[in-house]
Scaffold this motif. Structure first.
Motif, short mmCIF file in Angstrom:
data_model
loop_
_atom_site.label_atom_id
_atom_site.label_comp_id
_atom_site.label_asym_id
_atom_site.label_seq_id
_atom_site.Cartn_x
_atom_site.Cartn_y
_atom_site.Cartn_z
N LYS A 523 0.83 -1.21 0.00
CA LYS A 523 0.00 0.00 0.00
C LYS A 523 0.86 1.26 0.00
CE LYS A 523 -3.97 2.15 2.24
NZ LYS A 523 -5.02 2.03 3.30
N SER A 524 1.91 1.27 0.79
CA SER A 524 2.73 2.48 0.90
C SER A 524 3.51 2.77 -0.36
CB SER A 524 3.68 2.37 2.10
OG SER A 524 4.62 1.33 1.89
N VAL A 525 3.74 1.74 -1.22
CA VAL A 525 4.48 1.97 -2.46
C VAL A 525 3.58 1.96 -3.70
CG1 VAL A 525 6.60 1.03 -1.49
CG2 VAL A 525 5.07 -0.47 -2.79
N GLY A 526 2.26 1.92 -3.48
CA GLY A 526 1.33 2.01 -4.60
C GLY A 526 1.08 0.72 -5.35
N LEU A 527 1.33 -0.42 -4.72
CA LEU A 527 1.12 -1.71 -5.38
C LEU A 527 -0.10 -2.47 -4.85
CD1 LEU A 527 4.74 -3.14 -5.82
CD2 LEU A 527 3.26 -2.12 -7.55
N ASP A 528 -0.93 -1.81 -4.07
CA ASP A 528 -2.13 -2.49 -3.55
C ASP A 528 -3.23 -2.43 -4.59
OD1 ASP A 528 -2.22 0.28 -3.23
OD2 ASP A 528 -3.64 0.16 -1.57
N LYS A 529 -2.95 -3.02 -5.76
CA LYS A 529 -3.86 -3.00 -6.90
C LYS A 529 -4.13 -4.43 -7.34
CE LYS A 529 -2.21 1.45 -8.74
NZ LYS A 529 -1.37 1.79 -7.58
N PRO A 530 -5.29 -4.66 -7.94
CA PRO A 530 -5.57 -6.01 -8.45
C PRO A 530 -4.87 -6.26 -9.78
CG PRO A 530 -7.45 -4.56 -8.89
CD PRO A 530 -6.45 -3.75 -8.10
N VAL A 531 -3.93 -7.17 -9.76
CA VAL A 531 -3.25 -7.59 -10.99
C VAL A 531 -3.14 -9.10 -10.92
CG1 VAL A 531 -1.14 -7.52 -12.35
CG2 VAL A 531 -1.93 -5.46 -11.21
N PHE A 532 -3.76 -9.79 -11.87
CA PHE A 532 -3.80 -11.25 -11.83
C PHE A 532 -2.66 -11.79 -12.69
CE2 PHE A 532 -7.94 -9.51 -11.02
CZ PHE A 532 -8.39 -10.24 -9.93
N ALA A 533 -1.46 -11.79 -12.11
CA ALA A 533 -0.26 -12.14 -12.86
C ALA A 533 -0.02 -13.64 -12.88
CB ALA A 533 0.95 -11.43 -12.27
N MET A 534 0.53 -14.09 -13.99
CA MET A 534 0.98 -15.47 -14.15
C MET A 534 2.48 -15.42 -14.45
SD MET A 534 -2.30 -17.00 -16.28
CE MET A 534 -2.10 -15.88 -17.66
N GLY A 535 2.84 -15.28 -15.73
CA GLY A 535 4.23 -15.03 -16.04
C GLY A 535 4.61 -13.63 -15.59
N ALA A 536 5.82 -13.45 -15.08
CA ALA A 536 6.22 -12.14 -14.58
C ALA A 536 7.72 -12.13 -14.36
CB ALA A 536 5.50 -11.82 -13.26
N ASN A 537 8.31 -10.92 -14.46
CA ASN A 537 9.73 -10.81 -14.18
C ASN A 537 10.08 -9.34 -13.95
OD1 ASN A 537 12.39 -11.86 -13.80
ND2 ASN A 537 11.94 -13.40 -15.37
N PHE A 538 11.34 -9.10 -13.65
CA PHE A 538 11.77 -7.75 -13.30
C PHE A 538 13.08 -7.40 -14.00
CE2 PHE A 538 13.48 -10.63 -10.10
CZ PHE A 538 14.81 -10.25 -9.99
N GLY A 539 13.30 -6.09 -14.13
CA GLY A 539 14.52 -5.55 -14.72
C GLY A 539 14.49 -4.04 -14.58
N ASP A 540 15.46 -3.37 -15.14
CA ASP A 540 15.55 -1.92 -15.04
C ASP A 540 15.26 -1.32 -16.41
OD1 ASP A 540 16.17 0.72 -14.61
OD2 ASP A 540 18.17 0.37 -13.81
N LEU A 541 14.06 -0.74 -16.57
CA LEU A 541 13.61 -0.25 -17.86
C LEU A 541 14.39 0.96 -18.37
CD1 LEU A 541 9.76 -0.38 -17.21
CD2 LEU A 541 11.09 -1.98 -18.58
N ASP A 542 14.86 1.79 -17.44
CA ASP A 542 15.44 3.06 -17.85
C ASP A 542 16.83 3.31 -17.27
OD1 ASP A 542 14.60 3.32 -15.27
OD2 ASP A 542 13.28 5.03 -15.61
N ASN A 543 17.48 2.27 -16.79
CA ASN A 543 18.85 2.36 -16.27
C ASN A 543 19.03 3.39 -15.17
OD1 ASN A 543 20.05 0.31 -17.81
ND2 ASN A 543 20.38 1.67 -19.56
N ASP A 544 17.98 3.56 -14.36
CA ASP A 544 18.12 4.47 -13.21
C ASP A 544 18.60 3.75 -11.96
OD1 ASP A 544 15.86 3.02 -12.55
OD2 ASP A 544 14.58 4.76 -12.17
N GLY A 545 18.81 2.42 -12.08
CA GLY A 545 19.31 1.64 -10.95
C GLY A 545 18.22 1.13 -10.02
N TRP A 546 16.94 1.32 -10.40
CA TRP A 546 15.82 0.85 -9.59
C TRP A 546 15.04 -0.18 -10.40
CZ3 TRP A 546 16.18 2.49 -4.73
CH2 TRP A 546 16.88 3.69 -4.47
N LEU A 547 14.75 -1.34 -9.80
CA LEU A 547 14.16 -2.45 -10.53
C LEU A 547 12.66 -2.25 -10.76
CD1 LEU A 547 16.03 -5.41 -8.80
CD2 LEU A 547 16.37 -4.54 -11.13
N ASP A 548 12.27 -2.39 -12.03
CA ASP A 548 10.88 -2.29 -12.47
C ASP A 548 10.36 -3.70 -12.74
OD1 ASP A 548 11.36 0.66 -12.73
OD2 ASP A 548 12.63 -0.01 -14.38
N MET A 549 9.10 -3.82 -13.16
CA MET A 549 8.57 -5.16 -13.41
C MET A 549 7.50 -5.16 -14.50
SD MET A 549 6.35 -5.87 -9.97
CE MET A 549 5.30 -4.62 -9.24
#
Length: 753
Positions: A523-549
């Motif tokens: 909730k504090s980071v804005g991820l308290d949303k309904p997302v019905f994920a199956m396949g999923a992974n993470f990486g850094d989309l914009d090379n800012d050093g913070w992992l996205d998904m």
């Protein structure tokens, strides 16, 4: 005389030894023969009417029921309705429409009953799916069925969509609160380029064509078609992006859960093109596999592949895993039986790690137990260092039961020993701590309660360890997967800010407290949303050093037409939805996901295996090329273990730099990322606007060696071997996929310094 007796005894003993060896050889040969027979039997498709994922047998059943004497008109309609359902699952929309139109016509009037209402809903959906087949499938292009649908994604043939629109409007006139119909109506208008302007005011869902935040990213380009990566349609399956021939360029391997569909292997030609070498490599002969993961299990320097099967099928899913040894010559050999990992259990999730820290990778596999009367406990295979494994889960204290959908491993408490997290679709999560026994068989302890991970009792699916806030300690992400029916209902409710269906699943992010416990912070980071994920992974989309998904969404319900989701990490404090601006919102079912810098331009691209559970829901895979979001710098690292496992799985990387006068450190562990889809072991790490790396540190898992390199220039591909004091620069070409994608925007290459 004594000499003769001695000779006779020696002859007898020699004969007995020969007999014993021969008997052992014959027994082993017979055991191998029986195991091979069991393996092959387990790979045969199960055609059974009670199998919920076998519409062919259901269709045969309904055909036979229609021949029964004395059939009433009502019963005939019921059979036709279920037959239409099976036909739609098989991709025969026109036949399904014919049956459903007949039912709707016969049930019209003021006193329309439930049969007529359900038939009309299904007819509207059948037309929507027919529109998809006539356009997104038959006329597939880079914009096909990407949500929000616009530009090249707008249907050339709008006929079926228009019929669907008319039916959904009728349904909403009769039931204005039908959120599923409202979502699909807006979607249908999108397909003909009429959203939002022509959607009736009473039923329009505003804002679907925009991201929900002010943040945006540059649009990715789907180049799978021009590159020849989707010359086939696939059902649900896995994906790996990694270098399988050690030429430095990333290849792509995919699978499908259908036991009649082959694996595919696309070899990079190092020039911006790929060659399908599925047949030559032997992978075309390997069928089925909902998930696949790579590892160099025998430390020969070549990445091998594990194929996982049987998930969701309950007792019909007693299918074997397959271990494919990379022969180093472009081919793979099935070594399942000889390796000792043969068992028949429904699964789609496993994790490679060196659990006993002996320098060889071990394997933990999570199985799906849905009926206590038919248990399928998890397995732990310890590497025997000779190409074989020994199953020791019971002795190691990790023989667990559960509906396991995601397993992942990391040293969460930084004690030097890899631990295990298990995500289950039965309400439980499990954290198994490796107690550092120091013996060949590791010892695990269930610390779920002590870690604070037993508070949210909800169904969950994909999972991974990652350091989302760059504090040096692995955090846990998992995504809920409980749904009462069509995901369209939840999607509409969320977009309209209406109450969500009861027990709707959402994302869960557990921050590591550095003391063996975790705090749920979604909730504090804005991820308290309904997302019905199956396949999923993470990486850094914009090379800012913070992992996205990036999350592949869906469920088997055909009405669950909801977009895959991309979330950008804002400095470890907040995540924001950038799906719309990123143009990555596939509406088809999303499975194996991989982040990788495939074109060697310094930013990470995304490959996703797309397709549903049924033949009628098969679709084309997507390869989204990152256009470059900014001028941020990066470093790409490939590690090679010597005392530690050759793949360097479990190695801990830290990259320290100064950005805008502020000291920062980015942390990354070597692994394949999430539990459903496999990133390469080569790690791409963004460093923002920093112009150099102050310190680069690698801590190796088995030896404990800590290598430190100072004042490293960015924008390089570097190889680091365990125990060496120098880094090897890898000279790789930047691949221009633009040549193969004439209708996409320019995709340039970042200059090397």
């Amino acid at each position: 005389m004594k000499l003769n007796i001695r000779v006779t005894i020696m002859i007898i003993m020699g004969a007995l030894l020969i007999l014993a060896v021969s008997f052992s050889f014959i027994r082993k040969k017979n055991d191998t023969r029986e195991a091979t027979k069991l393996y092959n039997e387990g790979l045969k498709p199960v055609k059974d009417k009670d199998n919920p994922f076998s519409p062919e047998t259901k269709l045969d059943l309904y055909d036979s029921l229609e021949l029964l004497p004395g059939m009433t008109e009502r019963n005939a309609m019921v059979i036709s309705y279920y037959k239409a359902n099976a036909l739609l699952m098989l991709g025969q929309e026109k036949k399904a429409i014919e049956l459903l139109e007949n039912i709707v016509e016969k049930t019209q009037g003021d006193n329309i009953d439930k049969m007529g209402i359900d038939a009309k809903k299904y007819l509207a959906l059948a037309y929507l799916r027919l529109g998809e087949r006539n356009n997104c499938v038959a006329g597939h292009n880079s914009g096909s069925c990407i949500f929000p649908i616009r530009d090249r994604g707008i249907y050339i043939d709008p006929t079926a969509s228009k019929k669907s629109i008319a039916l959904y409007q009728e349904i909403l006139q009769q039931d204005p609160n039908n959120l599923e119909a409202r979502w699909l109506l807006n979607l249908a208008y999108m397909t003909i380029g009429a959203y939002p302007g022509k959607v009736p005011t009473a039923w329009v869902i505003p804002g679907l064509d925009k991201d929900s935040s002010s943040y945006g990213i540059k649009a990715f380009q789907n180049v799978s078609g021009p590159l020849g990566l989707n010359n086939f349609r696939s059902q649900a399956g896995g994906s790996i992006v990694d270098d399988f021939n050690n030429d430095g360029y990333l290849d792509i391997v995919t699978s499908s859960w259908d036991l009649e569909e082959p694996m595919h292997f696309f070899k990079s030609n190092a020039d911006g093109t790929f060659t399908d070498v599925s047949k030559e490599s032997g992978l075309a002969g390997i069928k089925g596999g909902l998930n696949i993961i790579q590892a160099d299990y025998n430390n020969d320097g070549y990445k091998d592949i594990l194929v996982l099967r049987g998930a969701w099928l309950q007792e019909f899913g007693k299918q074997p895993k397959t271990l494919l040894r990379n022969n180093g010559d472009g081919t793979f050999t099935d070594v399942t039986v000889e390796s000792g990992i043969l068992s028949l259990n429904p699964t789609q999730t496993a994790t490679w790690a060196d659990f006993n820290n002996d320098g060889w990778l071990d394997l933990f596999i999570g199985h799906e137990t849905t009926d206590p009367g038919h248990p399928h406990p998890s397995e732990l295979y310890i590497n025997n260092k000779d190409g074989s494994f020994t199953e020791v889960a019971a002795e190691a204290g990790c023989r667990e039961l559960g509906f396991m959908k995601g397993v992942t491993s990391s040293d969460y408490d930084r004690d030097g020993w890899p631990d295990i997290f298990i995500s289950c679709r039965d309400g439980r999560k499990m954290l198994l701590k490796n107690k550092a026994a120091g013996s060949n068989i590791p010892q695990f302890e269930d610390v779920t309660h002590a870690a604070g991970l037993d508070k949210e009792m909800t169904f969950t699916f994909p999972a991974w360890f990652w350091d989302y806030d760059n504090d040096g300690w692995p955090d846990i992400f998992t995504c809920g997967y409980r749904f009462p029916g069509s995901l369209a209902v939840t999607a509409a409710a969320e977009a309209l800010n209406e109450p969500l269906p009861l027990n709707t699943s959402r994302m869960y992010l557990y921050r590591n407290n550095h003391d063996g416990t975790f705090t749920e912070v979604s909730k504090s980071v804005g991820l308290d949303k309904p997302v019905f994920a199956m396949g999923a992974n993470f990486g850094d989309l914009d090379n800012d050093g913070w992992l996205d998904m990036y999350l592949g969404t869906g469920n088997p319900d055909y009405a669950s037409l909801v977009p895959n989701k991309m979330f950008k990490n804002i400095e470890g404090r907040q995540f924001t939805d950038v799906t719309a601006s990123g143009r990555v919102g596939n509406l088809q079912k999303g499975h194996g996901v991989a982040f990788a810098d495939v074109d060697n331009d310094g930013d990470q691209d995304i490959f996703i295996e797309v397709g549903g559970a049924f033949k009628g829901d098969a679709y084309y895979n997507s390869f989204y090329v990152n256009p470059g979001q900014n001028n941020n710098n990066w470093i790409s690292l490939e590690l090679e273990g010597t005392k530690s496992n050759r793949s360097a799985i479990g190695a801990q990387i830290s990259v320290s730099f100064t950005e805008g006068g502020r000291k920062r450190t980015v942390y990354m562990d070597v692994n394949s990322g999430g539990s459903f889809g496999a990133n390469p072991f080569r790690k791409s790490i963004g460093i923002g606007t920093a112009d150099k790396i102050d310190e680069l540190t690698v801590k190796w898992p088995t030896s404990g060696i800590c290598q430190v390199f100072k004042d490293v220039a960015p924008r390089q591909f570097l190889k680091i071997r365990e125990g060496t004091d120098r880094m090897e620069k890898m000279k790789l070409n930047c691949l221009d996929f633009q040549k193969q994608a004439a209708n996409s925007n320019a995709i340039g290459c970042a200059p090397f310094k």
